[in-house]
Design an enzyme around this catalytic site. Structure first.
Site, short mmCIF file in Angstrom:
data_model
loop_
_atom_site.label_atom_id
_atom_site.label_comp_id
_atom_site.label_asym_id
_atom_site.label_seq_id
_atom_site.Cartn_x
_atom_site.Cartn_y
_atom_site.Cartn_z
N HIS A 238 -17.15 -13.92 43.25
CA HIS A 238 -17.73 -12.56 43.34
C HIS A 238 -19.14 -12.56 43.93
O HIS A 238 -19.40 -11.96 44.97
CB HIS A 238 -17.81 -11.92 41.96
CG HIS A 238 -16.50 -11.79 41.26
ND1 HIS A 238 -15.49 -10.99 41.70
CD2 HIS A 238 -16.04 -12.39 40.13
CE1 HIS A 238 -14.47 -11.07 40.88
NE2 HIS A 238 -14.77 -11.91 39.92
O1 RIB Z 1 -17.12 -8.19 38.18
C1 RIB Z 1 -17.70 -9.38 38.60
C2 RIB Z 1 -19.18 -9.39 38.31
O2 RIB Z 1 -19.36 -9.27 36.90
C3 RIB Z 1 -19.91 -10.65 38.71
O3 RIB Z 1 -21.21 -10.33 39.10
C4 RIB Z 1 -19.92 -11.45 37.44
O4 RIB Z 1 -20.98 -12.38 37.40
C5 RIB Z 1 -20.05 -10.38 36.38
O5 RIB Z 1 -21.39 -10.08 36.22
#
Ligand code: RIB
Ligand code: CA
Length: 303
Positions: A238
């Site tokens: 992500h």
């Molecule tokens: O949904 C994914 C996000 O949520 C990423 O930034 C992960 O680290 C959590 O914070």
């Protein structure tokens, strides 16, 4: 490119910070921390630990400990472990936080590096909304805001409708989208197309015995979460995907639309198109294999 990562480390945050440290086109000038995956004091401790481990002599400015919906936050221990780094729990305290808080630091750096600074927000958007409130010129001073957040054209991950970063401070996110700087949104629409598998972590650990092995070790917990929830044999890159979007735009297909965040009811936290708001660029598709390759190539060069 001068970059600040606003972060809640967090396993995929740690990967993103390692990527930024390794990328030759990125000049990482600081980290700002926020609650989210962890409590903010844990985010700051983890950020300082990572900066030290990566040999980065950069400030870490601590930010918000809660969102505008304070009562709704609890750390994502089931995803990132009790201290944010999976099974690793004895994370040393290294150094100290910067004397400015995150919003003040962001405002100050945006003024100092006017039109040059890219801010990559990979946690709840509280610090960004606070910076915009603190200095109405902040949005105009930064070159771009790149956000890991939202699930505009796909289901959420924390609820059926909402992505975690947006959900944790839906009101702050809606404030940002109501009057955004130049913004790119890197949501689950693309980050679930950048799966990093066990074999990728093993290869990384081989090439990068210190940092790569560290990321492999903390990621075991995270990979198990992905296996448990959806039978996925890999985790989404992500936050790294958002950092990659800061410098590798051609890897992404985007659409321009205004955005709003649902602030009540069953769809609370959902990020939705809002035609009459100022446009942001929403990533709809990505060269996922290319992102995985680039991440590995860069991080594998670290000791
Ligand atoms: O949904 C994914 C996000 O949520 C990423 O930034 C992960 O680290 C959590 O914070
Ligand atoms: Ca994060």
């Amino acid at each position: 490119m001068k970059l600040i990562i606003d972060t809640d480390p967090g396993i995929d945050d740690a990967m993103a910070i390692a990527y930024a440290a390794a990328a030759p086109e990125i000049d990482l000038i600081g980290l700002t921390t926020v609650f989210g995956n962890t409590h903010v004091h844990q985010s700051s401790r983890n950020a300082r630990f990572l900066a030290d481990k990566l040999g980065l002599n950069i400030p870490v400015a601590e930010g918000a400990s809660a969102g505008r919906h304070a009562e709704s936050h609890s750390p994502s221990e089931h995803v990132h472990g009790p201290e944010g780094f999976g099974d690793l729990t004895d994370i040393p305290q290294v150094g100290e936080n910067h004397h400015l808080n995150a919003a003040e630091f962001l405002v100050e750096m945006a003024r100092r590096h006017k039109d040059e600074l890219v801010v990559c927000a990979v946690g709840p958007l509280t610090n960004i909304a606070d910076a915009m409130q603190l200095d109405p010129g902040f949005a105009g001073n930064i070159r771009r805001l790149v956000i890991m957040g939202g699930a505009v054209y796909c289901p959420g991950n924390i609820t059926a409708h909402a992505e975690a970063n947006i959900y944790h401070d839906a009101k702050a996110a809606d404030e940002v989208f109501s009057n955004p700087p130049e913004t790119v949104l890197v949501g689950l629409d693309v980050t679930l197309k950048t799966l990093y598998e066990t074999a990728d972590f093993e290869a990384l650990a081989q090439s990068s015995p210190d940092m790569g092995s560290f990321l492999r070790d903390i990621s075991r917990f995270y990979l198990q979460f992905y296996r448990d929830i959806g039978g996925l044999e890999g985790c989404g890159l992500h936050d790294s995907t958002a950092v990659i979007a800061c410098s590798h735009e051609p890897m992404f297909d985007t659409v321009e639309t205004g955005l709003q965040v649902v602030l009540d009811g069953e769809e609370f936290g959902a990020t939705q198109p809002h035609p009459s708001r100022p446009s942001v660029r929403v990533c709809k598709d990505v060269d996922g294999a290319g992102v995985v390759r680039l991440f590995t190539e860069r991080v594998a060069s670290l000791p």
